[in-house]
Enzyme design. Structure first.
Site, short mmCIF file in Angstrom:
data_model
loop_
_atom_site.label_atom_id
_atom_site.label_comp_id
_atom_site.label_asym_id
_atom_site.label_seq_id
_atom_site.Cartn_x
_atom_site.Cartn_y
_atom_site.Cartn_z
N SER A 73 -3.31 -15.93 2.77
CA SER A 73 -3.15 -16.76 3.97
C SER A 73 -3.95 -16.13 5.11
O SER A 73 -3.89 -14.92 5.31
CB SER A 73 -1.68 -16.83 4.38
OG SER A 73 -0.90 -17.28 3.30
N HIS B 25 -3.07 -23.59 -1.00
CA HIS B 25 -3.54 -22.61 -1.99
C HIS B 25 -4.43 -23.23 -3.07
O HIS B 25 -4.72 -22.58 -4.07
CB HIS B 25 -2.36 -21.90 -2.66
CG HIS B 25 -1.77 -20.79 -1.85
ND1 HIS B 25 -2.21 -19.50 -1.88
CD2 HIS B 25 -0.78 -20.80 -0.95
CE1 HIS B 25 -1.51 -18.75 -1.05
NE2 HIS B 25 -0.63 -19.52 -0.47
N HIS C 21 1.44 -17.85 -7.97
CA HIS C 21 2.54 -16.93 -7.72
C HIS C 21 3.58 -17.05 -8.83
O HIS C 21 3.76 -18.12 -9.42
CB HIS C 21 3.21 -17.26 -6.38
CG HIS C 21 2.27 -17.20 -5.21
ND1 HIS C 21 1.45 -18.25 -4.88
CD2 HIS C 21 2.03 -16.22 -4.32
CE1 HIS C 21 0.73 -17.90 -3.82
NE2 HIS C 21 1.06 -16.69 -3.45
N TYR D 116 6.70 -17.17 -8.47
CA TYR D 116 7.78 -18.10 -8.10
C TYR D 116 7.44 -19.56 -8.42
O TYR D 116 8.32 -20.41 -8.41
CB TYR D 116 8.17 -17.97 -6.62
CG TYR D 116 7.08 -18.29 -5.61
CD1 TYR D 116 6.66 -19.59 -5.39
CD2 TYR D 116 6.48 -17.27 -4.88
CE1 TYR D 116 5.67 -19.88 -4.47
CE2 TYR D 116 5.49 -17.54 -3.95
CZ TYR D 116 5.09 -18.85 -3.76
OH TYR D 116 4.10 -19.13 -2.85
N GLU D 117 6.18 -19.84 -8.71
CA GLU D 117 5.82 -21.21 -9.09
C GLU D 117 6.23 -21.49 -10.53
O GLU D 117 6.16 -22.64 -10.97
CB GLU D 117 4.30 -21.42 -8.94
CG GLU D 117 3.83 -21.36 -7.50
CD GLU D 117 2.33 -21.48 -7.39
OE1 GLU D 117 1.81 -22.60 -7.56
OE2 GLU D 117 1.66 -20.45 -7.14
N ALA E 74 -0.34 -12.41 3.00
CA ALA E 74 0.50 -12.42 4.20
C ALA E 74 1.81 -11.76 3.82
O ALA E 74 2.24 -11.84 2.66
CB ALA E 74 0.74 -13.85 4.68
N MET F 18 5.17 -11.78 -1.62
CA MET F 18 5.43 -12.41 -2.91
C MET F 18 4.21 -12.42 -3.83
O MET F 18 4.10 -13.27 -4.72
CB MET F 18 5.91 -13.86 -2.68
CG MET F 18 7.10 -13.96 -1.71
SD MET F 18 7.55 -15.67 -1.38
CE MET F 18 8.67 -15.47 0.02
N SER F 19 3.29 -11.49 -3.62
CA SER F 19 2.08 -11.45 -4.46
C SER F 19 1.55 -10.02 -4.49
O SER F 19 2.22 -9.08 -4.06
CB SER F 19 1.00 -12.37 -3.87
OG SER F 19 0.53 -11.84 -2.64
N ASN G 34 4.98 -12.14 10.18
CA ASN G 34 6.28 -12.29 10.86
C ASN G 34 7.06 -11.01 10.71
O ASN G 34 6.78 -10.20 9.81
CB ASN G 34 7.08 -13.44 10.21
CG ASN G 34 7.23 -13.24 8.71
OD1 ASN G 34 6.33 -13.59 7.95
ND2 ASN G 34 8.34 -12.67 8.29
N HIS H 46 7.62 -21.14 6.53
CA HIS H 46 6.27 -21.06 5.96
C HIS H 46 5.24 -21.40 7.05
O HIS H 46 4.15 -20.82 7.08
CB HIS H 46 6.17 -22.03 4.78
CG HIS H 46 4.86 -21.99 4.05
ND1 HIS H 46 4.34 -20.83 3.50
CD2 HIS H 46 3.96 -22.97 3.79
CE1 HIS H 46 3.17 -21.10 2.92
NE2 HIS H 46 2.91 -22.39 3.08
N1 HPA Z 1 8.90 -12.14 3.20
C1 HPA Z 1 8.25 -12.33 2.03
N2 HPA Z 1 7.02 -12.81 1.94
C2 HPA Z 1 6.40 -13.13 3.08
C3 HPA Z 1 7.00 -12.97 4.33
C4 HPA Z 1 8.33 -12.45 4.40
O1 HPA Z 1 8.93 -12.26 5.47
N3 HPA Z 1 6.10 -13.39 5.25
C5 HPA Z 1 5.00 -13.78 4.58
N4 HPA Z 1 5.17 -13.63 3.26
#
Ligand code: HPA
Length: 275
Positions: free
Chosen positions: A31, A62, A84, A86-87, A114, A213-214, A237, A249
């Site tokens: 991202s 993506h 990912h 999770y997909e 990200a 998550m990657s 964040n 997101h």
């Molecule tokens: N947690 C997990 N994955 C993320 C986050 C988060 O706060 N921000 C961006 N990807």
């Protein structure tokens, strides 16, 4: 032959039927770097969906393709989009692209993503050099299953997952270009739910600086097959419980877009030096 290796070879043969471009650096665009391909002198583009068996992402923003080209003279392949865990993809498919980079002749895998900032000193928009990772909470190590001997050893060393010389190069590039760069330990969890505040407190106690998550599974698979790996994360964040507002997101994408010019400059200047 191992079925996973057969699939890799089929992907390689398909790509080789479209281009003989040999990348030195393979860059995974997370991202915030979605527009990075405009930095390249493009030689060839291949949508993932064209490649038989290649995993194609379902996440908005993506949609995937390979973009081959020169960046300040350095042969690069950008992976615009990644899949990912999770997909619902098998872990073998999640790491297939990283392994394919090796078979296409790449020497360096540059990972970007990200993440949520676990380190309390981090703010949204910070860039973090990934110096090490935690994959111990992830349900599946990507090397589980019969070892693919053609790629690497059964029990690969992971003492320096993120190549120290590449880390030094990126640090130096940030300094030279006046780009503020944090550094720290990245933890990959499965997602897709964001973490609970208790999970973030636990990760903080374990020395984690950013969570996402990657990336870590790709780094392990890349290390196994002898790629040199480096990574930079855009902290989009503050992680759960460290900020008064709920995570979305959209917030992640906005912060990544805000960081994009700095992120692009850092990655571009770093790759130029990897030539
Ligand atoms: N947690 C997990 N994955 C993320 C986050 C988060 O706060 N921000 C961006 N990807």
């Amino acid at each position: 032959m191992d079925k996973r290796y057969e699939k890799l070879l089929a992907c390689r043969d398909y790509v080789r039927g479209r281009t003989d471009f040999v990348p030195r650096v393979a860059l995974v665009l997370g991202s915030g770097l979605g527009g990075f391909a405009s930095e390249l002198e493009v030689a060839c583009e291949i949508p993932y969906a064209d490649i038989p068996g290649f995993p194609v992402s379902t996440v908005p923003g993506h949609a995937g393709k390979f973009i081959f080209g020169l960046l300040e003279g350095v042969p690069v392949v950008c992976m615009q989009g990644r899949v990912h865990f999770y997909e619902g993809y098998a872990i073998d498919d999640v790491v297939l692209p990283a392994r394919l980079m090796k078979l296409l002749g790449a020497e360096i895998l540059f990972l970007t993503n990200a993440s949520g900032g676990v380190n309390r000193d981090f703010s949204a928009g910070d860039l973090m050099l990934i110096t090490d990772h935690l994959l111990m909470f992830f349900p599946q190590n990507p090397l589980i299953g019969p070892n693919i001997d053609e790629l690497g050893p059964r029990f690969p060393d992971m003492s320096h997952i993120y190549d120290p010389a590449l880390c030094a190069l990126i640090r130096e590039t940030a300094r030279e270009n006046g780009v503020a760069l944090r550094e720290g330990v990245y933890c990959q969890l499965t997602g897709p739910s964001f973490e609970s505040p208790a999970e973030i407190r636990a990760l903080g106690a374990l020395g984690v600086d950013a969570v996402g998550m990657s990336t870590a599974v790709e780094a392990v698979a890349a290390n196994h097959c002898g790629l040199r790996v480096c990574g930079v994360s855009c902290v989009s964040n503050k992680a759960a419980g460290l900020s008064p507002v709920p995570l979305t997101h959209e917030e992640v994408q906005e912060a990544a877009n805000e960081a994009a010019p700095r992120f692009t400059a850092l990655v571009r200047r770093s790759i130029a030096k990897m030539g």
